[in-house]
Design an enzyme around this catalytic site. Structure first.
Site, PDB file in Angstrom:
ATOM      1  N   GLY A   1       0.709  -0.889   0.082  1.00 44.42           N
ATOM      2  CA  GLY A   1      -0.269  -0.194   0.410  1.00 44.42           C
ATOM      3  C   GLY A   1       0.816   1.126  -0.074  1.00 44.42           C
ATOM      4  O   GLY A   1       1.611   1.803   0.843  1.00 44.42           O
TER       5      GLY A   1
ATOM      6  N   SER B   1       0.902   5.423  -0.049  1.00 49.73           N
ATOM      7  CA  SER B   1       0.751   6.335   0.107  1.00 49.73           C
ATOM      8  C   SER B   1       0.723   7.696  -0.564  1.00 49.73           C
ATOM      9  O   SER B   1       0.145   8.487  -0.440  1.00 49.73           O
ATOM     10  CB  SER B   1       0.133   5.849   1.565  1.00 49.73           C
ATOM     11  OG  SER B   1       1.716   6.724   2.722  1.00 49.73           O
TER      12      SER B   1
ATOM     13  N   MET C   1      -4.661   3.958  -2.468  1.00 50.71           N
ATOM     14  CA  MET C   1      -5.988   3.155  -2.350  1.00 50.71           C
ATOM     15  C   MET C   1      -6.180   4.490  -2.318  1.00 50.71           C
ATOM     16  O   MET C   1      -6.472   5.972  -1.703  1.00 50.71           O
ATOM     17  CB  MET C   1      -5.523   2.943  -1.161  1.00 50.71           C
ATOM     18  CG  MET C   1      -5.862   0.960  -0.917  1.00 50.71           C
ATOM     19  SD  MET C   1      -5.390   0.685   1.289  1.00 50.71           S
ATOM     20  CE  MET C   1      -3.978   1.036   1.412  1.00 50.71           C
TER      21      MET C   1
ATOM     22  N   CYS D   1     -10.627   1.698   9.254  1.00 51.65           N
ATOM     23  CA  CYS D   1      -9.874   1.932   7.932  1.00 51.65           C
ATOM     24  C   CYS D   1      -9.262   0.852   8.270  1.00 51.65           C
ATOM     25  O   CYS D   1      -8.935   0.484   7.207  1.00 51.65           O
ATOM     26  CB  CYS D   1      -9.325   3.086   7.898  1.00 51.65           C
ATOM     27  SG  CYS D   1      -8.672   3.927   6.217  1.00 51.65           S
TER      28      CYS D   1
ATOM     29  N   CYS E   1      -8.154  11.172   7.208  1.00 52.66           N
ATOM     30  CA  CYS E   1      -7.447  11.663   5.732  1.00 52.66           C
ATOM     31  C   CYS E   1      -8.760  12.607   5.411  1.00 52.66           C
ATOM     32  O   CYS E   1      -8.472  12.945   4.180  1.00 52.66           O
ATOM     33  CB  CYS E   1      -6.944  10.093   5.268  1.00 52.66           C
ATOM     34  SG  CYS E   1      -8.803   8.767   5.763  1.00 52.66           S
TER      35      CYS E   1
END
EC number: 2.8.1.13
Length: 366
Positions: free
Chosen positions: A8, A10, A34, A99, A195
């Site tokens: 993942g 970011s 994502m 999340c 976020c």
């Protein structure tokens, strides 16, 4: 044949260094950004777009592929709807915990496994250890950045398939690795806040989605001392922005309770006021990382906010709820937040705080 790891990414320095470490360890690394939220901030900028570009640039520098996956629907259904529902109940949720539970170590994991990944990886400051066939979640080496608190509701399937490449490093070491490798994100500042809110005005954001009804602010002795702008705008222990300036000058005021039915906000003056303290809490929806219930009563430590130090507790179970008794009174226990349990370095799991048990029963505003 190389093991495939889907990371993942970011667009931050932590996941960038994670990619570098995994590549150097010989894994077949694929980056996946994502996209969980799509909305511009107050300056008309969608920060997700910039973050995605940063992730792609680092992937290009490292010579690994990186793609974008859209989880907006899953995020709305499983995280944001929960967030709004909790605020409507007068509670203060932690969407970052949810999340991880619902998106990063659930939807993302399933997506990666469908792409025949052997593992997923994340740039979290935490560690995984296998012991007698069980996967343990350990605190990160960097105690100031340890993120096990936010990972306290994931289970064995996720941990068995997860690598945390920077869990054995400090933030300072991560920055140094990034700078020595001349990564594009080496000096990028860490993201702050939730976020989907970022740096925006939190109250204005909530007002877009929830109805805020003004009402009275009552002090703990029963006197009316002001008006609030809507209970959704306040959290237990809050000091700033209450709007009681000039009333009974002297020590600052703190939010100590809410009455949703009467639409009343309760406040107390003085940071050591008894109304701020609790001796226990009731937790709901417990999640144990081992997926096996511990033996009760459980003696361990717990923290009720991310930056809080560990507090010795005794945990009992009654029906489907936990009763968590503190060794000493604790300030500003907040319904909706997460009580996370530890045995030394091992994160045992967590429960959602349903209710605080006050130090003095006359200050029970639940």
């Amino acid at each position: 044949m190389k093991k495939r790891v889907i990371l993942g990414m970011s667009g931050g320095v932590d996941s960038s260094v994670s990619a570098l470490i995994l590549k150097n360890q010989g894994y077949d690394v694929i980056g996946l950004f994502m996209k969980n939220w799509d909305e511009k901030d107050e300056d008309g900028v969608c920060t997700a777009t910039q973050d995605a570009e940063d992730a792609m640039r680092v992937a290009f520098e490292l010579g690994i592929p990186c793609y974008t996956i859209n989880f907006e629907k899953e995020y709305w259904d499983r995280v944001f709807s929960y967030f709004l529902d909790e605020y409507n109940k007068g509670r203060t949720p932690n969407p970052d915990v949810m999340c991880n539970q619902e998106i990063k170590f659930n939807a993302f994991l399933d997506y990666a496994l469908n792409l025949e990944a052997d593992y997923i990886a994340m740039g979290h400051y935490a560690r995984v250890k296998e012991e007698n066939g069980e996967y343990l979640l350990l605190r990160g080496i960097d105690k100031n950045k340890d993120q096990s608190y936010f990972l306290s509701r994931i289970g064995q399937k996720a941990l068995s398939k997860t690598i945390f490449p920077i869990g054995d490093l400090t933030k300072e070491e991560v920055r140094k690795i990034a700078e020595e490798a001349n990564l594009y994100t080496a000096k990028k500042k860490d993201s702050t806040g939730i976020c989907f809110i970022g740096e925006r005005d939190f109250d204005k954001f909530l007002d877009k989605y929830l109805l805020a009804t003004p009402g009275d602010i009552i002090d703990v002795d029963g006197g009316k001392i002001g008006k609030h702008t809507g209970l959704i705008h306040y959290t237990i222990g809050q000091r700033k922005g209450i709007g009681i300036g000039g009333i009974k000058s002297g020590e600052p005021w703190f939010v100590v309770g809410k009455d949703l039915k009467k639409n009343i906000l309760y406040a107390a003056q003085g940071e050591e006021h008894k109304a701020l303290y609790s001796v226990a809490l009731i937790g709901e929806e417990p999640k144990w990382i081992s997926e096996k219930e511990p033996v009760f009563p459980l003696q361990c430590t717990a923290k009720f906010r991310y930056r809080q130090k560990d507090i010795p507790v005794v945990v009992e179970k009654s029906d489907d709820k936990l009763y968590v008794k503190f060794e000493y009174p604790v300030k500003a226990i907040t319904p909706g937040q997460v009580a996370v349990f530890y045995d030394g370095e091992i994160c045992l799991g967590s429960a959602i705080i349903n209710k605080a048990i006050p130090l003095d029963e006359k200050y029970n505003f639940n």
